[in-house]
Scaffold this motif. Sequence first.
Motif, PDB file in Angstrom:
ATOM      1  N   GLY A  39       0.783  -1.227   0.000  1.00 21.85           N
ATOM      2  CA  GLY A  39       0.000   0.000   0.000  1.00 21.85           C
ATOM      3  C   GLY A  39       0.816   1.278   0.000  1.00 21.85           C
ATOM      4  O   GLY A  39       0.263   2.357  -0.228  1.00 21.85           O
ATOM      5  N   THR A  66       3.249 -19.573  -9.022  1.00 13.49           N
ATOM      6  CA  THR A  66       2.708 -19.375 -10.375  1.00 13.49           C
ATOM      7  C   THR A  66       3.293 -18.113 -11.003  1.00 13.49           C
ATOM      8  O   THR A  66       3.609 -17.144 -10.300  1.00 13.49           O
ATOM      9  CB  THR A  66       1.163 -19.213 -10.372  1.00 13.49           C
ATOM     10  N   PHE A  81       2.461 -11.609 -13.531  1.00 12.20           N
ATOM     11  CA  PHE A  81       1.724 -11.758 -12.278  1.00 12.20           C
ATOM     12  C   PHE A  81       2.265 -12.996 -11.568  1.00 12.20           C
ATOM     13  O   PHE A  81       2.284 -14.086 -12.135  1.00 12.20           O
ATOM     14  CB  PHE A  81       0.239 -11.916 -12.602  1.00 12.20           C
ATOM     15  N   SER A  83       2.583 -15.453  -7.955  1.00 11.77           N
ATOM     16  CA  SER A  83       2.200 -15.803  -6.588  1.00 11.77           C
ATOM     17  C   SER A  83       3.247 -16.746  -6.037  1.00 11.77           C
ATOM     18  O   SER A  83       3.911 -17.471  -6.788  1.00 11.77           O
ATOM     19  CB  SER A  83       0.810 -16.439  -6.538  1.00 11.77           C
ATOM     20  N   LYS A  96       2.472 -16.071   2.280  1.00  9.59           N
ATOM     21  CA  LYS A  96       2.042 -16.042   0.890  1.00  9.59           C
ATOM     22  C   LYS A  96       2.103 -14.613   0.378  1.00  9.59           C
ATOM     23  O   LYS A  96       1.812 -13.675   1.102  1.00  9.59           O
ATOM     24  CB  LYS A  96       0.619 -16.586   0.763  1.00  9.59           C
ATOM     25  N   SER A  98       1.551 -12.055  -3.415  1.00 12.59           N
ATOM     26  CA  SER A  98       1.271 -11.865  -4.837  1.00 12.59           C
ATOM     27  C   SER A  98       1.988 -10.597  -5.271  1.00 12.59           C
ATOM     28  O   SER A  98       2.125  -9.653  -4.479  1.00 12.59           O
ATOM     29  CB  SER A  98      -0.225 -11.698  -5.107  1.00 12.59           C
ATOM     30  N   GLN A  99       2.440 -10.588  -6.501  1.00 10.19           N
ATOM     31  CA  GLN A  99       3.181  -9.426  -7.006  1.00 10.19           C
ATOM     32  C   GLN A  99       2.948  -9.308  -8.504  1.00 10.19           C
ATOM     33  O   GLN A  99       2.854 -10.324  -9.202  1.00 10.19           O
ATOM     34  CB  GLN A  99       4.681  -9.604  -6.714  1.00 10.19           C
ATOM     35  N   MET A 100       2.787  -8.083  -8.966  1.00 10.96           N
ATOM     36  CA  MET A 100       2.714  -7.889 -10.416  1.00 10.96           C
ATOM     37  C   MET A 100       3.794  -6.933 -10.875  1.00 10.96           C
ATOM     38  O   MET A 100       4.156  -5.983 -10.161  1.00 10.96           O
ATOM     39  CB  MET A 100       1.344  -7.390 -10.853  1.00 10.96           C
ATOM     40  N   VAL A 117       3.720  -3.967  -8.003  1.00  8.96           N
ATOM     41  CA  VAL A 117       2.810  -3.943  -6.851  1.00  8.96           C
ATOM     42  C   VAL A 117       3.011  -5.239  -6.070  1.00  8.96           C
ATOM     43  O   VAL A 117       2.945  -6.326  -6.642  1.00  8.96           O
ATOM     44  CB  VAL A 117       1.327  -3.828  -7.276  1.00  8.96           C
ATOM     45  N   PHE A 118       3.269  -5.099  -4.777  1.00  6.79           N
ATOM     46  CA  PHE A 118       3.539  -6.262  -3.914  1.00  6.79           C
ATOM     47  C   PHE A 118       2.530  -6.285  -2.775  1.00  6.79           C
ATOM     48  O   PHE A 118       2.303  -5.265  -2.113  1.00  6.79           O
ATOM     49  CB  PHE A 118       4.952  -6.169  -3.330  1.00  6.79           C
ATOM     50  N   ARG A 119       1.963  -7.465  -2.532  1.00  3.31           N
ATOM     51  CA  ARG A 119       1.037  -7.630  -1.405  1.00  3.31           C
ATOM     52  C   ARG A 119       1.248  -8.992  -0.755  1.00  3.31           C
ATOM     53  O   ARG A 119       1.364 -10.001  -1.438  1.00  3.31           O
ATOM     54  CB  ARG A 119      -0.417  -7.565  -1.873  1.00  3.31           C
ATOM     55  N   ASN A 121      -0.497 -11.949   1.288  1.00  5.20           N
ATOM     56  CA  ASN A 121      -1.861 -12.478   1.443  1.00  5.20           C
ATOM     57  C   ASN A 121      -1.920 -13.202   2.773  1.00  5.20           C
ATOM     58  O   ASN A 121      -1.586 -14.379   2.843  1.00  5.20           O
ATOM     59  CB  ASN A 121      -2.181 -13.472   0.328  1.00  5.20           C
ATOM     60  N   TYR A 122      -2.286 -12.490   3.780  1.00  3.11           N
ATOM     61  CA  TYR A 122      -2.254 -13.055   5.132  1.00  3.11           C
ATOM     62  C   TYR A 122      -3.131 -14.280   5.199  1.00  3.11           C
ATOM     63  O   TYR A 122      -4.347 -14.179   5.072  1.00  3.11           O
ATOM     64  CB  TYR A 122      -2.679 -11.992   6.135  1.00  3.11           C
ATOM     65  N   ALA A 123      -2.523 -15.403   5.385  1.00  2.00           N
ATOM     66  CA  ALA A 123      -3.260 -16.677   5.339  1.00  2.00           C
ATOM     67  C   ALA A 123      -3.682 -17.089   6.744  1.00  2.00           C
ATOM     68  O   ALA A 123      -3.266 -16.488   7.715  1.00  2.00           O
ATOM     69  CB  ALA A 123      -2.406 -17.754   4.703  1.00  2.00           C
TER      70      ALA A 123
ATOM     71  N   ASP B  68      -4.857  -1.625  -5.055  1.00  4.57           N
ATOM     72  CA  ASP B  68      -3.727  -0.750  -5.369  1.00  4.57           C
ATOM     73  C   ASP B  68      -3.825  -0.337  -6.822  1.00  4.57           C
ATOM     74  O   ASP B  68      -4.240  -1.131  -7.663  1.00  4.57           O
ATOM     75  CB  ASP B  68      -2.401  -1.487  -5.167  1.00  4.57           C
ATOM     76  N   PHE B  81      -4.639  -3.629  -8.835  1.00  4.61           N
ATOM     77  CA  PHE B  81      -4.252  -4.895  -8.221  1.00  4.61           C
ATOM     78  C   PHE B  81      -5.152  -5.107  -6.999  1.00  4.61           C
ATOM     79  O   PHE B  81      -5.233  -4.247  -6.128  1.00  4.61           O
ATOM     80  CB  PHE B  81      -2.782  -4.796  -7.803  1.00  4.61           C
ATOM     81  N   LYS B  96      -9.074 -17.206  -0.720  1.00  3.91           N
ATOM     82  CA  LYS B  96      -8.346 -15.964  -0.988  1.00  3.91           C
ATOM     83  C   LYS B  96      -8.032 -15.886  -2.476  1.00  3.91           C
ATOM     84  O   LYS B  96      -7.750 -16.903  -3.116  1.00  3.91           O
ATOM     85  CB  LYS B  96      -7.046 -15.937  -0.184  1.00  3.91           C
ATOM     86  N   ALA B 123      -4.883 -21.184   0.602  1.00  4.85           N
ATOM     87  CA  ALA B 123      -4.352 -20.902   1.950  1.00  4.85           C
ATOM     88  C   ALA B 123      -4.337 -22.184   2.767  1.00  4.85           C
ATOM     89  O   ALA B 123      -4.892 -23.194   2.369  1.00  4.85           O
ATOM     90  CB  ALA B 123      -5.189 -19.838   2.618  1.00  4.85           C
TER      91      ALA B 123
END
Lengths: 123, 123
Positions: A39, A66, A81, A83, A96, A98-100, A117-119, A121-123, B68, B81, B96, B123
């Motif tokens: 963010g 992926t 993209f 993951s 975990k 994800s990034q694009m 963009v990096f996030r 993914n709180y599992a 984002d 994103f 997710k 997840a």
Amino acid sequence: MDPDALAKAFVGHYYTTFDTNRPGLANLYQEGSMLTFEGQKIQGSQNIVAKLTSLPFQQCHHAITTVDCQPSGVNAGMLVFVSGNLQLAGEQHALKFSQMFHLIPTPQGSYYVLNDVFRLNYA
Amino acid sequence: MDPDALAKAFVGHYYTTFDTNRPGLANLYQEGSMLTFEGQKIQGSQNIVAKLTSLPFQQCHHAITTVDCQPSGVNAGMLVFVSGNLQLAGEQHALKFSQMFHLIPTPQGSYYVLNDVFRLNYA
């Protein structure tokens, strides 16, 4: 080289550099590059690498799950993209993520990152 | 309208349409649009909507966690994103997901989806 192979080669290079020589990522960004990291928006190669090298962990390992890619419609650019799992040294569980990336060809025949963009993914 | 507000408005519209009137998504894609859905590549509005309407669940609800956005550098395009949770009717646990869109302005003052990549994050 077909786009999927190229995307995978870029992703391999990016995360190997991240995990073994983070300051070396500077070569993959330019002045107009943008990173949104959890963010937070950061612009320019120098600021982006300052952010990435100041993250509160020293050793980490990205394991890719992926990789998807599509042409972006701009200057032979590619959208990539990703993951995967981010393992921090000393932590039991991987995170975990994800990034694009939006990759743009350089005159030298390689690619630089225009958008990132990096996030987590709180599992 | 600032880009972040615009991205959020698009995302709200997209998932509301997905959850309540999936065939209506056809208006958001064009012939050159690309969707990569869990690794499967599909091109063109008609094929994309055929895929989305044939998914093996009828009722679902997307709950958005993060949005984002960045300018893509092409024709005032925007990269968006998204991360969130996908709740399928009758399933106990939400899935997710992460998704990216490349939005291109139309002459009518709205946007269409040029690129779309969707992945579940098991997840």
